[in-house]
Design a protein around this motif. Structure first.
Motif, PDB file in Angstrom:
ATOM      1  N   GLY A  70       0.819  -1.202   0.000  1.00 42.47           N
ATOM      2  CA  GLY A  70       0.000   0.000   0.000  1.00 42.47           C
ATOM      3  C   GLY A  70       0.843   1.237   0.000  1.00 42.47           C
ATOM      4  O   GLY A  70       2.059   1.194  -0.198  1.00 42.47           O
ATOM      5  N   SER A  71       0.175   2.369   0.237  1.00 42.12           N
ATOM      6  CA  SER A  71       0.877   3.644   0.241  1.00 42.12           C
ATOM      7  C   SER A  71       0.695   4.330   1.587  1.00 42.12           C
ATOM      8  O   SER A  71      -0.388   4.325   2.163  1.00 42.12           O
ATOM      9  CB  SER A  71       0.377   4.537  -0.894  1.00 42.12           C
ATOM     10  OG  SER A  71      -1.020   4.712  -0.817  1.00 42.12           O
ATOM     11  N   LEU A  72       1.785   4.900   2.056  1.00 42.23           N
ATOM     12  CA  LEU A  72       1.794   5.665   3.293  1.00 42.23           C
ATOM     13  C   LEU A  72       1.844   7.129   2.896  1.00 42.23           C
ATOM     14  O   LEU A  72       2.801   7.579   2.258  1.00 42.23           O
ATOM     15  CB  LEU A  72       3.005   5.297   4.151  1.00 42.23           C
ATOM     16  CG  LEU A  72       3.159   6.048   5.461  1.00 42.23           C
ATOM     17  CD1 LEU A  72       1.982   5.758   6.398  1.00 42.23           C
ATOM     18  CD2 LEU A  72       4.477   5.678   6.122  1.00 42.23           C
ATOM     19  N   LEU A  73       0.794   7.857   3.247  1.00 40.40           N
ATOM     20  CA  LEU A  73       0.718   9.270   2.888  1.00 40.40           C
ATOM     21  C   LEU A  73       1.511  10.118   3.873  1.00 40.40           C
ATOM     22  O   LEU A  73       1.799   9.685   4.992  1.00 40.40           O
ATOM     23  CB  LEU A  73      -0.744   9.715   2.869  1.00 40.40           C
ATOM     24  CG  LEU A  73      -1.687   8.902   1.973  1.00 40.40           C
ATOM     25  CD1 LEU A  73      -3.091   9.464   2.032  1.00 40.40           C
ATOM     26  CD2 LEU A  73      -1.180   8.872   0.542  1.00 40.40           C
ATOM     27  N   GLU A  74       1.851  11.325   3.468  1.00 38.47           N
ATOM     28  CA  GLU A  74       2.582  12.232   4.357  1.00 38.47           C
ATOM     29  C   GLU A  74       1.821  12.478   5.656  1.00 38.47           C
ATOM     30  O   GLU A  74       2.420  12.721   6.692  1.00 38.47           O
ATOM     31  CB  GLU A  74       2.868  13.561   3.661  1.00 38.47           C
ATOM     32  CG  GLU A  74       4.073  13.522   2.766  1.00 38.47           C
ATOM     33  CD  GLU A  74       4.497  14.908   2.320  1.00 38.47           C
ATOM     34  OE1 GLU A  74       5.713  15.143   2.329  1.00 38.47           O
ATOM     35  OE2 GLU A  74       3.638  15.726   1.966  1.00 38.47           O
ATOM     36  N   SER A  75       0.494  12.385   5.605  1.00 39.09           N
ATOM     37  CA  SER A  75      -0.342  12.598   6.791  1.00 39.09           C
ATOM     38  C   SER A  75      -0.201  11.472   7.809  1.00 39.09           C
ATOM     39  O   SER A  75      -0.663  11.591   8.936  1.00 39.09           O
ATOM     40  CB  SER A  75      -1.811  12.707   6.375  1.00 39.09           C
ATOM     41  OG  SER A  75      -2.255  11.454   5.842  1.00 39.09           O
ATOM     42  N   GLY A  76       0.418  10.359   7.384  1.00 35.40           N
ATOM     43  CA  GLY A  76       0.554   9.196   8.247  1.00 35.40           C
ATOM     44  C   GLY A  76      -0.516   8.149   7.991  1.00 35.40           C
ATOM     45  O   GLY A  76      -0.457   7.054   8.540  1.00 35.40           O
ATOM     46  N   ASP A  77      -1.505   8.462   7.143  1.00 32.91           N
ATOM     47  CA  ASP A  77      -2.541   7.494   6.792  1.00 32.91           C
ATOM     48  C   ASP A  77      -1.953   6.425   5.882  1.00 32.91           C
ATOM     49  O   ASP A  77      -1.204   6.735   4.952  1.00 32.91           O
ATOM     50  CB  ASP A  77      -3.712   8.173   6.071  1.00 32.91           C
ATOM     51  CG  ASP A  77      -4.500   9.102   6.972  1.00 32.91           C
ATOM     52  OD1 ASP A  77      -4.497   8.889   8.196  1.00 32.91           O
ATOM     53  OD2 ASP A  77      -5.118  10.045   6.444  1.00 32.91           O
TER      54      ASP A  77
END
Length: 132
Positions: free
Chosen positions: A91-98
């Motif tokens: 998956g992907s880890l967004l800069e927001s931490g999500d």
């Protein structure tokens, strides 16, 4: 190097290009006529569209995101010596931490000794019971 390791190196190169926000490097790992189906069900047909689409993502909503995480389970199956199907978790880890978990499917082809992605499908992992 085994063919399976060569295929896995392409996946590692995809992650590196994504993590560096390098749309050109990401696009080069696909065949000219590749299909890239997003988790929204949209198709980006062809290397040029894949690169342009990812450039917009890397400069916009996915800027600074990183690939990885999830189960990281990878299944590589050769349906012919020059065609591999890969199913993987991640998956992907967004800069927001999500973190947005996905299951992805790749079809890779070997042409002139190089493996490239001919088709990609991203499916977001979700809990159908929670959606009710």
């Amino acid at each position: 190097m085994s063919e399976e390791n060569a295929v896995l190196e392409v996946l590692a190169a995809l992650a590196t290009a994504w993590n560096e926000g390098d749309a050109a490097a990401y696009g080069r790992l696909f065949t000219e006529d590749a299909d890239y189906v997003t988790f929204f069900g949209m198709n980006m047909p062809g290397r040029e569209a894949i690169e342009a689409g990812h450039r917009a993502l890397f400069e916009g909503p996915l800027k600074g995101s990183k690939l990885g995480g999830g189960t990281d389970e990878v299944k590589v199956r050769f349906v012919r010596p020059d065609v591999a199907i890969v199913v993987a978790g991640g998956g992907s880890l967004l800069e927001s931490g999500d973190f947005r978990a996905s299951t992805v499917t790749y079809v890779l082809v070997r042409d002139n000794g190089e493996w490239r992605v001919a088709s990609f499908q991203n499916t977001r992992v979700s809990d159908p019971a929670a959606a009710r």
